[in-house]
Design a protein around this motif. Structure first.
Motif, PDB file in Angstrom:
ATOM      1  N   GLY A  34       0.800  -1.213   0.000  1.00  0.00           N
ATOM      2  CA  GLY A  34       0.000   0.000   0.000  1.00  0.00           C
ATOM      3  C   GLY A  34       0.833   1.263   0.000  1.00  0.00           C
ATOM      4  O   GLY A  34       1.861   1.361  -0.683  1.00  0.00           O
ATOM      5  N   LEU A  35       0.395   2.262   0.775  1.00  0.00           N
ATOM      6  CA  LEU A  35       1.088   3.545   0.822  1.00  0.00           C
ATOM      7  C   LEU A  35       2.527   3.387   1.302  1.00  0.00           C
ATOM      8  O   LEU A  35       3.455   3.967   0.717  1.00  0.00           O
ATOM      9  N   GLY A  36       2.719   2.617   2.388  1.00  0.00           N
ATOM     10  CA  GLY A  36       4.068   2.446   2.921  1.00  0.00           C
ATOM     11  C   GLY A  36       5.013   1.855   1.899  1.00  0.00           C
ATOM     12  O   GLY A  36       6.176   2.264   1.792  1.00  0.00           O
ATOM     13  N   ALA A  37       4.528   0.895   1.138  1.00  0.00           N
ATOM     14  CA  ALA A  37       5.365   0.285   0.105  1.00  0.00           C
ATOM     15  C   ALA A  37       5.687   1.300  -0.985  1.00  0.00           C
ATOM     16  O   ALA A  37       6.827   1.379  -1.457  1.00  0.00           O
ATOM     17  N   ALA A  38       4.697   2.086  -1.403  1.00  0.00           N
ATOM     18  CA  ALA A  38       4.924   3.080  -2.449  1.00  0.00           C
ATOM     19  C   ALA A  38       5.954   4.119  -2.014  1.00  0.00           C
ATOM     20  O   ALA A  38       6.862   4.486  -2.783  1.00  0.00           O
ATOM     21  N   VAL A  39       5.829   4.605  -0.782  1.00  0.00           N
ATOM     22  CA  VAL A  39       6.770   5.603  -0.267  1.00  0.00           C
ATOM     23  C   VAL A  39       8.168   5.004  -0.140  1.00  0.00           C
ATOM     24  O   VAL A  39       9.170   5.625  -0.531  1.00  0.00           O
ATOM     25  N   THR A  40       8.257   3.793   0.385  1.00  0.00           N
ATOM     26  CA  THR A  40       9.549   3.146   0.572  1.00  0.00           C
ATOM     27  C   THR A  40      10.239   2.902  -0.768  1.00  0.00           C
ATOM     28  O   THR A  40      11.457   3.106  -0.901  1.00  0.00           O
ATOM     29  N   GLU A  41       9.478   2.475  -1.763  1.00  0.00           N
ATOM     30  CA  GLU A  41      10.053   2.252  -3.091  1.00  0.00           C
ATOM     31  C   GLU A  41      10.624   3.543  -3.660  1.00  0.00           C
ATOM     32  O   GLU A  41      11.734   3.556  -4.219  1.00  0.00           O
ATOM     33  N   ALA A  42       9.878   4.638  -3.521  1.00  0.00           N
ATOM     34  CA  ALA A  42      10.335   5.912  -4.061  1.00  0.00           C
ATOM     35  C   ALA A  42      11.594   6.401  -3.350  1.00  0.00           C
ATOM     36  O   ALA A  42      12.548   6.869  -3.993  1.00  0.00           O
ATOM     37  N   LEU A  43      11.616   6.285  -2.025  1.00  0.00           N
ATOM     38  CA  LEU A  43      12.783   6.745  -1.282  1.00  0.00           C
ATOM     39  C   LEU A  43      13.991   5.864  -1.540  1.00  0.00           C
ATOM     40  O   LEU A  43      15.123   6.360  -1.646  1.00  0.00           O
ATOM     41  N   ALA A  44      13.790   4.576  -1.642  1.00  0.00           N
ATOM     42  CA  ALA A  44      14.912   3.671  -1.913  1.00  0.00           C
ATOM     43  C   ALA A  44      15.567   4.002  -3.243  1.00  0.00           C
ATOM     44  O   ALA A  44      16.789   3.896  -3.394  1.00  0.00           O
ATOM     45  N   GLU A  45      14.767   4.423  -4.198  1.00  0.00           N
ATOM     46  CA  GLU A  45      15.298   4.727  -5.526  1.00  0.00           C
ATOM     47  C   GLU A  45      15.931   6.109  -5.614  1.00  0.00           C
ATOM     48  O   GLU A  45      16.932   6.293  -6.312  1.00  0.00           O
ATOM     49  N   HIS A  46      15.361   7.077  -4.893  1.00  0.00           N
ATOM     50  CA  HIS A  46      15.797   8.465  -5.074  1.00  0.00           C
ATOM     51  C   HIS A  46      16.534   9.065  -3.879  1.00  0.00           C
ATOM     52  O   HIS A  46      17.423   9.897  -4.076  1.00  0.00           O
ATOM     53  N   ARG A  47      16.150   8.707  -2.652  1.00  0.00           N
ATOM     54  CA  ARG A  47      16.790   9.295  -1.476  1.00  0.00           C
ATOM     55  C   ARG A  47      16.605   8.352  -0.297  1.00  0.00           C
ATOM     56  O   ARG A  47      15.677   8.488   0.493  1.00  0.00           O
TER      57      ARG A  47
END
Length: 350
Positions: A289-302
């Motif tokens: 869900g949201l946590g996975a989406a946020v974690t994926e974005a941060l892992a890739e960019h920051r």
């Protein structure tokens, strides 16, 4: 610290007067002050009312129902012929909607979130998302809001399912006005939309700029931690936690990530810059869900430390009311504040 709306952060009950101010003798038992309850509205009702208001002037809008009862006795303002109740047939609902959308209509389908994301998932995938058709899926009783009906009717997988589908926009409004904004903005939105709605009334958020699909909505500033939430109860929990933490000298920003897909990565990165911790809060399984989406974005960019709060990897162990289940599984302001304390200060409790 204040909320972005400009209202002062809540202070603890029993605070003293300013230093040096004359303090008259207080009565031993001060009279209780009546407090007006915060205005509340059910997001599913806000959706219904806005759609009914739009249908008379938007002649390609169609309302397809699955005997939900949400539109019982509704006044369609002369657009009654564009309301069709096809009965309890969720898979067929999505197929009918896809066919009408392919013929130039904009159907709003009405069903429970658990059925939209599971029973009708194949039709949503193949008939709607694959063809990028402008079908709007209004999914009520999301998360644990159908707690009284047990795990069969609880929807804790729907964000994971819907955000995995190409072409799908996924929106989780946090209050009634946000629902109205999403319905209005959907009029010109290409492709399908999944609108996640609750069951019972929830309080309105503090005044803030109108949410825009695809853009994060900042609700509070803070540089020590960033609380990212979606949906009425998680967003209110994040705001409560931020106010409690501010009293302890910890400033936490609050982001209403009402659009889970497409995720506003740019807005997220700007808010997270310099923060030591991100906490996501959602009424959904922690997976997908949201946590996975946020974690994926941060892992890739920051890369940034993230704590994900939501339902653990289990079905609800008991049938219960919505608030009781949220408290049991830690979707509360206290749990959010504790997560920040433990990671930033090492203290488990305030």
């Amino acid at each position: 610290m204040t909320d972005l709306a400009g209202a002062p952060a809540a202070t603890a009950a029993g605070s003293t007067t300013a230093a040096g101010a004359a303090t008259p003798s207080a009565p031993s038992a001060p009279a209780a002050v009546a407090v007006e309850p915060a205005p509340s509205v059910a997001t599913r009702n806000a959706y219904r009312d806005r759609l009914l208001a739009l249908m008379p002037d938007h002649h390609r809008l169609v309302c397809l129902d699955t005997d939900t009862g949400l539109f019982a006795g509704a006044d369609f303002g002369g657009a009654e012929e564009r309301y069709v109740n096809i009965g309890i047939a969720e898979h067929q609902l999505m197929g009918v909607a896809a066919g009408m959308a392919a013929d130039g209509w904009t159907p709003w389908t009405n069903t429970m979130a658990a059925f939209a994301a599971s029973r009708a998932a194949e039709a949503v995938k193949i008939d709607i998302a694959y063809n990028a058709l402008p079908v709007r899926i209004a999914a009520t009783h999301s998360g644990l809001s159908a707690g009284h009906l047990g795990p069969t009717h609880q929807a804790l997988e729907d964000l994971a399912v819907m955000r995995a589908l190409p072409n799908m926009t996924v929106v989780v409004p946090a209050d009634g006005p946000a629902v109205e904004a999403a319905v209005d903005q959907s009029l010109d939105l290409p492709g399908p939309l999944y609108l996640r709605l609750g069951r019972k009334p929830t309080p309105l958020l503090p005044a803030a700029p109108e949410p825009v699909i695809g853009r994060v909505q900042p609700l509070r500033e803070g540089g020590d931690a960033v609380l990212v939430a979606c949906g009425p109860h998680p967003v209110l929990a994040a705001l409560d936690a931020a106010r409690a933490l501010a009293e302890e000298g910890v400033e936490a920003a609050v982001l209403n990530m009402h659009t889970v897909k497409p995720l506003d990565v740019e807005g997220l990165l700007a808010a997270v810059s310099g923060a030591g911790l991100v906490v996501t809060v959602e009424e959904h399984w922690r997976t997908g869900g949201l946590g996975a989406a946020v974690t994926e974005a941060l892992a890739e960019h920051r890369p940034t430390p993230v704590v994900r709060l939501g339902m653990p990897d289990t079905f609800a162990s008991t049938v219960g009311d919505h608030g009781g289940l949220l408290a049991h599984y830690g979707v509360t302001g206290e749990a959010v504040a504790d997560a920040v304390r433990e990671r930033l200060t090492g203290r488990p409790r305030g």
